[in-house]
Design a protein around this motif. Sequence first.
Motif, short mmCIF file in Angstrom:
data_model
loop_
_atom_site.label_atom_id
_atom_site.label_comp_id
_atom_site.label_asym_id
_atom_site.label_seq_id
_atom_site.Cartn_x
_atom_site.Cartn_y
_atom_site.Cartn_z
N VAL A 121 13.02 -1.82 -31.92
CA VAL A 121 14.30 -2.50 -32.13
C VAL A 121 14.07 -3.97 -32.50
CG1 VAL A 121 16.51 -3.04 -31.04
CG2 VAL A 121 15.25 -0.99 -30.36
N LEU A 122 14.84 -4.46 -33.45
CA LEU A 122 14.79 -5.88 -33.81
C LEU A 122 16.10 -6.54 -33.42
CD1 LEU A 122 13.36 -6.12 -37.45
CD2 LEU A 122 12.17 -6.61 -35.31
N ASP A 123 16.04 -7.83 -33.07
CA ASP A 123 17.26 -8.59 -32.83
C ASP A 123 17.82 -9.00 -34.19
OD1 ASP A 123 19.21 -10.41 -32.38
OD2 ASP A 123 17.99 -11.79 -31.20
N GLU A 124 18.90 -8.33 -34.61
CA GLU A 124 19.42 -8.56 -35.96
C GLU A 124 19.93 -9.97 -36.19
OE1 GLU A 124 22.03 -5.79 -38.28
OE2 GLU A 124 20.74 -4.33 -37.27
N LYS A 125 20.40 -10.62 -35.12
CA LYS A 125 20.87 -12.00 -35.30
C LYS A 125 19.74 -12.89 -35.78
CE LYS A 125 24.81 -12.17 -32.14
NZ LYS A 125 24.70 -10.80 -31.56
N GLN A 126 18.52 -12.60 -35.32
CA GLN A 126 17.35 -13.40 -35.72
C GLN A 126 16.68 -12.84 -36.98
OE1 GLN A 126 16.57 -16.21 -34.19
NE2 GLN A 126 18.19 -15.91 -32.70
N ALA A 127 16.62 -11.51 -37.07
CA ALA A 127 15.81 -10.88 -38.12
C ALA A 127 16.60 -10.59 -39.39
CB ALA A 127 15.20 -9.58 -37.59
N GLY A 128 17.95 -10.52 -39.25
CA GLY A 128 18.77 -10.22 -40.41
C GLY A 128 19.04 -8.73 -40.56
N PHE A 129 19.86 -8.39 -41.54
CA PHE A 129 20.21 -7.01 -41.83
C PHE A 129 18.94 -6.23 -42.20
CE2 PHE A 129 21.92 -3.55 -44.44
CZ PHE A 129 22.97 -3.13 -43.63
N PRO A 130 18.88 -4.91 -41.84
CA PRO A 130 17.64 -4.14 -42.04
C PRO A 130 17.09 -4.14 -43.47
CG PRO A 130 19.19 -2.88 -40.71
CD PRO A 130 19.90 -4.13 -41.11
N ALA A 131 17.97 -4.28 -44.47
CA ALA A 131 17.47 -4.30 -45.85
C ALA A 131 16.64 -5.57 -46.10
CB ALA A 131 18.63 -4.23 -46.83
N PHE A 132 16.93 -6.63 -45.33
CA PHE A 132 16.16 -7.87 -45.45
C PHE A 132 14.95 -7.87 -44.53
CE2 PHE A 132 20.16 -9.19 -47.33
CZ PHE A 132 19.74 -9.99 -48.39
N SER A 133 15.16 -7.51 -43.26
CA SER A 133 14.03 -7.51 -42.32
C SER A 133 12.98 -6.48 -42.72
CB SER A 133 14.50 -7.26 -40.88
OG SER A 133 15.10 -5.98 -40.76
N GLY A 134 13.43 -5.42 -43.43
CA GLY A 134 12.51 -4.36 -43.85
C GLY A 134 12.11 -4.46 -45.31
N ILE A 135 12.24 -5.65 -45.87
CA ILE A 135 12.04 -5.79 -47.32
C ILE A 135 10.62 -5.42 -47.76
CG2 ILE A 135 11.33 -8.22 -47.51
CD1 ILE A 135 13.71 -8.32 -49.70
N ALA A 136 9.68 -5.37 -46.82
CA ALA A 136 8.31 -4.93 -47.15
C ALA A 136 8.33 -3.52 -47.75
CB ALA A 136 7.42 -4.97 -45.91
N ARG A 137 9.18 -2.66 -47.21
CA ARG A 137 9.26 -1.28 -47.73
C ARG A 137 9.85 -1.26 -49.14
NH1 ARG A 137 8.09 -2.60 -42.90
NH2 ARG A 137 10.20 -2.60 -42.12
N LEU A 138 10.89 -2.04 -49.33
CA LEU A 138 11.54 -2.12 -50.64
C LEU A 138 10.54 -2.67 -51.68
CD1 LEU A 138 14.08 -1.88 -52.30
CD2 LEU A 138 14.91 -4.01 -51.30
N THR A 139 9.74 -3.62 -51.23
CA THR A 139 8.72 -4.22 -52.10
C THR A 139 7.71 -3.16 -52.56
OG1 THR A 139 8.99 -6.31 -50.94
CG2 THR A 139 7.00 -6.06 -52.24
N TRP A 140 7.31 -2.28 -51.64
CA TRP A 140 6.43 -1.16 -52.01
C TRP A 140 7.06 -0.36 -53.15
CZ3 TRP A 140 3.53 2.49 -48.14
CH2 TRP A 140 2.48 1.80 -47.54
N LEU A 141 8.33 0.04 -52.96
CA LEU A 141 8.97 0.92 -53.94
C LEU A 141 9.08 0.26 -55.32
CD1 LEU A 141 11.77 2.53 -51.72
CD2 LEU A 141 9.61 3.58 -52.47
N VAL A 142 9.45 -1.02 -55.33
CA VAL A 142 9.59 -1.72 -56.62
C VAL A 142 8.22 -1.94 -57.26
CG1 VAL A 142 10.28 -3.92 -57.68
CG2 VAL A 142 11.81 -2.77 -56.07
#
Length: 300
Positions: A155-176
Amino acid sequence: QINKMFGTVVVGLGIAGLARIRDLMNPMPSSPSEHLKLFGFVSRRNLGKINEAQQISLEEALRSKDIHVAFISTENISHEETIRTFLEAGKHVLVEYPMALSAKAAHELWEIAEQKDKVLHVEHIELLTEEYKQLKNEVAGKDLVKGTLHFTGHVLDEKQAGFPAFSGIARLTWLVDLFGDLTVTSATREEQKEKNYSRMTAHFQTANKKPLTWIEERGPGMRREKKINFCFTSGCLEDLPQAPRSGVGLFMQDQNLFAKKLLGQVSKEELVAEKWRILRCLDLAEEIQQHCEHTETIGS
């Protein structure tokens, strides 16, 4: 530039910040990192000294003529403001991903960096792992039919880490990085707040109209892992390649790349491609967030 030294400050002392201090104090012999000299660190906590590194105030870091570079390792929510402050003060910036929690902010920060003629470097160590380099080799030249990348984690604290699409941008970066530019076709999110559980699902199309799915799932006790299922005309890839770890740590590899940029040793083409990828992924992250929030409103 050959003998130039760049005084460096590390801002934020989480796991990444401590790794940064360690790597700045022990650069790889005859690597570009030898041109970075740790001047001190900035933290909200009062720590005084870490190893030989001295704590300094944010004001001192911004004012000091001896500091040319800031490594930003604070929580995601404060990246934007901290990057802006250091760029405005005329410093080069290295920041952990995501560089900001909105696409607009990211584009603005990049413009400031270009106006000030400063290097703005976003860490993406997920592209530097041996398993990823091997995966990229295996995917190269194949025709995608469809694919899924499924990440699970704690679990991440979303107030600090941001929305999952941003906090998880490493995965999106892989796909692109693997499949080129993507278009968001839809995205939804399921949350069970009382269970601290969240699952975001984003659907994309490649430039050739092939479907890709990214699932970012987090909950208590969930193991941190990535599962792939990429199907090509030649067959499916269902396991990440097993790869030995590199002798050079990921943060050190990233630091060397950043130092190369400072020394003007990275080609214009590479810099342009990297800027496109980083900003494109942030644009996509924002679109995903908007889709999720839009469907939540309809559903509630």
